[in-house]
Design an enzyme around this catalytic site. Structure first.
Site, PDB file in Angstrom:
ATOM      1  N   ASP A   1     -17.134  -4.880  13.508  1.00 23.60           N
ATOM      2  CA  ASP A   1     -16.284  -3.704  13.397  1.00 23.60           C
ATOM      3  C   ASP A   1     -17.042  -2.556  14.063  1.00 23.60           C
ATOM      4  O   ASP A   1     -18.246  -2.383  13.854  1.00 23.60           O
ATOM      5  CB  ASP A   1     -15.981  -3.385  11.939  1.00 23.60           C
ATOM      6  CG  ASP A   1     -14.670  -2.627  11.802  1.00 23.60           C
ATOM      7  OD1 ASP A   1     -13.746  -2.884  12.585  1.00 23.60           O
ATOM      8  OD2 ASP A   1     -14.569  -1.758  10.912  1.00 23.60           O
ATOM      9  N   THR A   2     -16.322  -1.816  14.903  1.00 23.46           N
ATOM     10  CA  THR A   2     -16.961  -0.769  15.699  1.00 23.46           C
ATOM     11  C   THR A   2     -16.231   0.546  15.532  1.00 23.46           C
ATOM     12  O   THR A   2     -15.004   0.575  15.406  1.00 23.46           O
ATOM     13  CB  THR A   2     -16.933  -1.154  17.197  1.00 23.46           C
ATOM     14  OG1 THR A   2     -17.752  -2.304  17.386  1.00 23.46           O
ATOM     15  CG2 THR A   2     -17.458  -0.024  18.075  1.00 23.46           C
TER      16      THR A   2
ATOM     17  N   LYS B   1     -23.761  -2.791  30.646  1.00 30.57           N
ATOM     18  CA  LYS B   1     -23.226  -2.253  29.391  1.00 30.57           C
ATOM     19  C   LYS B   1     -23.683  -3.120  28.205  1.00 30.57           C
ATOM     20  O   LYS B   1     -24.122  -2.610  27.175  1.00 30.57           O
ATOM     21  CB  LYS B   1     -21.691  -2.182  29.456  1.00 30.57           C
ATOM     22  CG  LYS B   1     -21.086  -1.627  28.173  1.00 30.57           C
ATOM     23  CD  LYS B   1     -19.567  -1.731  28.108  1.00 30.57           C
ATOM     24  CE  LYS B   1     -19.094  -1.508  26.675  1.00 30.57           C
ATOM     25  NZ  LYS B   1     -17.701  -1.872  26.453  1.00 30.57           N
TER      26      LYS B   1
ATOM     27  N   ASP C   1     -14.306   3.641  26.745  1.00 29.88           N
ATOM     28  CA  ASP C   1     -15.331   3.513  27.793  1.00 29.88           C
ATOM     29  C   ASP C   1     -15.284   4.622  28.858  1.00 29.88           C
ATOM     30  O   ASP C   1     -16.332   5.139  29.252  1.00 29.88           O
ATOM     31  CB  ASP C   1     -15.236   2.151  28.493  1.00 29.88           C
ATOM     32  CG  ASP C   1     -15.948   1.057  27.712  1.00 29.88           C
ATOM     33  OD1 ASP C   1     -16.667   1.375  26.755  1.00 29.88           O
ATOM     34  OD2 ASP C   1     -15.775  -0.127  28.067  1.00 29.88           O
TER      35      ASP C   1
HETATM   36  P1  IMP Z   1     -13.296  -2.948  17.070  1.00 26.43           P
HETATM   37  O1  IMP Z   1     -13.733  -2.816  15.665  1.00 26.43           O
HETATM   38  O2  IMP Z   1     -14.312  -3.629  17.909  1.00 26.43           O
HETATM   39  O3  IMP Z   1     -11.923  -3.530  17.208  1.00 26.43           O
HETATM   40  O4  IMP Z   1     -13.233  -1.503  17.708  1.00 26.43           O
HETATM   41  C1  IMP Z   1     -12.362  -0.523  17.222  1.00 26.43           C
HETATM   42  C2  IMP Z   1     -12.017   0.401  18.354  1.00 26.43           C
HETATM   43  O5  IMP Z   1     -13.199   1.055  18.824  1.00 26.43           O
HETATM   44  C3  IMP Z   1     -11.428  -0.265  19.577  1.00 26.43           C
HETATM   45  O6  IMP Z   1     -10.038  -0.411  19.469  1.00 26.43           O
HETATM   46  C4  IMP Z   1     -11.787   0.697  20.679  1.00 26.43           C
HETATM   47  O7  IMP Z   1     -10.890   1.786  20.675  1.00 26.43           O
HETATM   48  C5  IMP Z   1     -13.134   1.202  20.223  1.00 26.43           C
HETATM   49  N1  IMP Z   1     -14.226   0.413  20.853  1.00 26.43           N
HETATM   50  C6  IMP Z   1     -14.897  -0.634  20.318  1.00 26.43           C
HETATM   51  N2  IMP Z   1     -15.814  -1.087  21.170  1.00 26.43           N
HETATM   52  C7  IMP Z   1     -15.716  -0.318  22.277  1.00 26.43           C
HETATM   53  C8  IMP Z   1     -16.409  -0.321  23.531  1.00 26.43           C
HETATM   54  O8  IMP Z   1     -17.317  -1.120  23.812  1.00 26.43           O
HETATM   55  N3  IMP Z   1     -16.028   0.616  24.403  1.00 26.43           N
HETATM   56  C9  IMP Z   1     -15.041   1.523  24.154  1.00 26.43           C
HETATM   57  N4  IMP Z   1     -14.359   1.547  23.020  1.00 26.43           N
HETATM   58  C10 IMP Z   1     -14.703   0.635  22.081  1.00 26.43           C
END
Ligand code: IMP
Length: 193
Positions: free
Chosen positions: A68-69, A171, A151
């Site tokens: 999760d990001t 990256k 990005d």
């Molecule tokens: P997730 O938890 O990886 O699905 O990330 C949640 C949201 O964070 C994604 O829908 C993107 O909007 C953003 N995100 C996650 N990883 C990246 C990345 O490497 N570059 C740019 N945006 C990111």
């Protein structure tokens, strides 16, 4: 070793398979015929990563990890954070999300931000977590065509290009998810040894 990565995002599968090399056979949700929406009900990256990985581990009985990001912008008190995907609405529109962030930052001097990834690994009945952080700044406008999400507006510290202007391999080497995955890979290699 076979491991399920709890995602349907092909960009991430590609990024991660590059990082994992041949040591780990990475399976996607489609590979295990998981087509349902995976619950993601919490307000922290840690809890959401755990919930997703645990769901797959228990329901499909396979070793699994989930990530999760969030993009955490300092002068917006950590927004959009755990809401990064849906910042501008339920349709997860990356362009609209970037526009909203840029509008909120108009006239703001401090444009510092960071991407943070938490990975939860469920492996043979234990959970392990790994965190990766990349610091940087939000640009005034979009730059570059590659990558996804935020990005084009994120410039990592020490660079004068956005993530969307970088080679994927570069990256991966410095990114939030890349760093978290490097910790995961290190762990798996030691676990296997
Ligand atoms: P997730 O938890 O990886 O699905 O990330 C949640 C949201 O964070 C994604 O829908 C993107 O909007 C953003 N995100 C996650 N990883 C990246 C990345 O490497 N570059 C740019 N945006 C990111």
């Amino acid at each position: 070793m076979k491991l399920v990565f709890a995602t349907n995002n092909q960009n991430k599968m590609k990024e991660l398979q590059l990082l994992l090399g041949e040591k780990v056979e990475l399976l996607s949700l489609a590979d295990i015929n998981c087509n349902e929406e995976i619950p993601e009900d919490y307000e922290t990256l840690e809890e959401n990563a755990t919930q997703k990985a645990e769901y797959i581990y228990k329901k499909y009985n396979v070793n699994c990890f989930a990530d999760d990001t969030g993009l955490e912008i300092k002068s917006l008190n950590g927004e959009p954070g755990v809401y990064s995907a849906r910042y501008a609405g339920e349709d997860k529109d990356a362009t609209a999300n970037m526009k909203k962030a840029l509008e909120k930052l108009e006239g703001e001097k401090d444009r510092s931000a960071r991407f943070r990834t938490v990975i939860s690994l469920f492996l043979n009945d234990n959970e392990y977590q790994f965190e990766g952080i990349v610091n940087g700044n939000i640009l005034d406008s979009q730059r570059g065509k590659d990558g996804f999400g935020y990005d084009p507006i994120f410039e990592p510290e020490g660079y004068s290009v956005s993530f969307a202007e970088m080679e994927v391999s570069e990256k991966n080497r410095i990114s939030h998810r890349g760093l978290a995955v490097q910790k995961l890979v290190q762990f798996l290699l030691e676990y296997n040894a």
